[in-house]
Design an enzyme around this catalytic site. Structure first.
Site, short mmCIF file in Angstrom:
data_model
loop_
_atom_site.label_atom_id
_atom_site.label_comp_id
_atom_site.label_asym_id
_atom_site.label_seq_id
_atom_site.Cartn_x
_atom_site.Cartn_y
_atom_site.Cartn_z
N ASP A 121 13.66 7.26 0.16
CA ASP A 121 14.93 6.87 0.78
C ASP A 121 16.07 7.32 -0.13
O ASP A 121 15.88 7.54 -1.33
CB ASP A 121 15.00 5.36 1.04
CG ASP A 121 14.87 4.52 -0.22
OD1 ASP A 121 14.10 4.90 -1.12
OD2 ASP A 121 15.56 3.48 -0.33
N GLU A 188 13.60 1.77 -1.86
CA GLU A 188 13.96 1.48 -3.26
C GLU A 188 15.43 1.17 -3.39
O GLU A 188 15.84 0.30 -4.16
CB GLU A 188 13.59 2.69 -4.14
CG GLU A 188 13.73 2.44 -5.65
CD GLU A 188 15.15 2.61 -6.19
OE1 GLU A 188 15.42 2.09 -7.28
OE2 GLU A 188 15.98 3.27 -5.53
ZN LIG Z 1 16.23 6.30 -7.13
#
Ligand SMILES: [Zn+2]
Length: 488
Positions: A121, A188
């Protein structure tokens, strides 16, 4: 009198001698490592694959209803097409629909497995900055020796380089002795609570304990950024914790023509000023001490003398480090007032006002200690303190800078990036690694990309890009790393 002066001079001479001897004996324990040349069969296709990965808009939003789930599924498809050998040889598990856990079975089940971590992401492009990009943020443009786009440095270049290296090794018939996990998170940037946290829960449930993990976090500083004026790779041993406190001041509301001596806004202002003035204590310990122990011997003579004699100069060192915001953040829990709100009209006293203050917590401190510190400093019965949003996160445990796997990461960096110094360090931001500390004592945080002074602003900023030459070296690095660490 003469005797006293003579004695004083004698003591001074002894002191200077001690300082000089310590400085002379102050040397880094650098292993001797020879450069390793790894030739890549193809230097074009990997770059095009990275560019293609950048074009897939796997953006993480704080509000997850904005998530484009198709993009994440497209990314899975893309990986399947780009890395057929991996998808034939390794087991793959889908976690929480979008995160991926690959397992490359080792030949020796007695060895503890290792894990390479990455996330696919990326953060959104800040609205209003789209036109400031030299090449559109999701174009994956290949120009001027770079691949451009959101997510190159953070961290699709790392992720793709790891995949390229495993693909190469599988094709070559390489067999790791210990099992290698490749864990790719999908959230994340919003904390990894769905991806990394669930991957770790699954591994834990299956009784897996990892010898070490390697994730993003720190980079190679080029010679302009490096304090020792030669390229410096920093391997993060820990990451700071995080908590935001809401400071709410109560006061008497009413007309502003006859204000009381103490108002809500006045109390709030005093509280914030007190917090800025009375910072959490600084300390030269843990990862930051390891960092300075590693780079100290390479510093110019004056600084080297100071670091070689920390017993005498520690207060001075802390004073110097406190002066710059980058080094200040390394030695203490930082205090950052970020939001303030209160009052609606010029002639009305607000009955309450609040501020948000964000703290990044140094290993050694805890969320609880931060709250106690804030209560003691503010010490005002008209002020309430509470945790804002998600509960705070304590700093991670500190991984070993002397473990064999640390040494192998260090060795690999020196083999592929000759002339680069290696030091342990502390990560200021959060990574998925914080979840993995539940199943591994040694969570290292390093990606092999060289950053110059302006590159640090590109991460999460405008014109994020990766140097193609550096990307190809990253593939060599991960290939060599797996060879060095997966055999015992
Ligand atoms: Zn990162």
């Amino acid at each position: 009198m003469k005797k006293i002066i003579a004695a004083g001079l004698c003591i001074l001479a002894i002191l200077i001698a001690i300082l000089l001897v310590n400085t002379w004996r102050y040397k880094a324990e650098t292993p001797s490592v020879s450069e390793v040349t790894l030739l890549l069969a193809d230097e074009t296709a990997p770059v095009e694959r990275l560019a293609a990965a950048i074009r897939i808009k796997t953006i993480s939003f704080e509000d997850e209803t904005h998530m484009d789930t198709h993009a994440f599924v497209s990314f899975h498809r893309f990986l399947e097409d780009a890395f057929p050998a991996i998808h034939e040889q390794l087991d793959r598990n889908m976690i929480h629909d979008y995160s991926l856990l690959y397992k490359w079975e080792g030949s020796n089940p007695a060895l503890k497995p290792m894990a390479l971590l990455a996330h696919f992401d990326v953060v959104p492009v800040e609205p209003g900055t789209e036109n400031s990009w030299t090449h559109p943020a999701f174009s994956g443009e290949i120009a001027d020796g770079f691949v451009w786009g959101r997510g190159t440095l953070d961290m699709k270049a790392s992720l793709l380089a790891i995949m390229e290296s495993i693909e190469i090794l599988v094709q070559q018939g390489f067999q790791p002795e210990r099992t290698l996990y490749l864990a790719l998170g999908h959230d994340e940037e919003t904390g990894g609570l769905k991806g990394a946290a669930n991957i770790v829960s699954l591994l834990k449930k299956n009784g897996v304990e990892l010898a070490f993990t390697l994730d993003e976090g720190m980079f190679i500083l080029d010679k302009e950024l490096s304090p020792s004026k030669k390229p410096l790779a920093i391997i993060g041993l820990a990451e700071k914790g995080y908590v935001t406190l809401r400071i709410t001041a109560k006061g008497q509301g009413g007309h502003s023509s006859m204000p009381p001596a103490k108002t809500a806004l006045g109390s709030l202002g005093r509280a914030i000023a007190a917090l800025e003035k009375n910072q959490m204590p600084s300390s030269l310990a843990g990862p930051v001490k390891y960092l300075f122990d590693a780079i100290g011997p390479d510093l110019p003579f004056g600084q080297k003398l100071v670091f070689a004699n920390q017993w005498a100069f520690k207060p001075l060192i802390l004073k110097i480090l406190e002066k710059m915001k980058t080094t200040n953040a390394m030695i203490r829990t930082t205090t950052a007032p970020t939001v303030i709100s209160g009052g609606v009209k010029a002639n009305v006293l607000p009955a309450s006002a609040y501020a948000l203050v964000n703290f990044r917590i140094l290993p050694g401190d805890t969320v609880k200690e931060v709250i106690t510190h804030v209560q003691n400093v503010i010490d005002d019965p008209d002020i309430e303190i509470s945790i804002e949003g998600k509960e705070g996160i304590d700093p991670s445990p500190v991984s070993s800078p002397t473990a064999e796997d640390f040494r192998q990461i260090q060795r690999t960096i020196m083999e592929i990036f000759p002339g680069t110094g290696v030091a342990p360090g502390l990560v200021m931001a959060g990574t998925d690694s914080k979840h993995y500390t539940r199943i591994s004592d040694n969570c290292y945080r390093f990606a092999p990309f060289v950053l110059g002074p302006e590159d640090t602003f590109r991460i999460h900023g405008t014109n994020e890009r990766v140097l193609i030459k550096n990307y190809l070296d990253a593939i060599r690095y991960y290939t060599q790393l797996i060879k060095n660490t997966s055999k015992k």
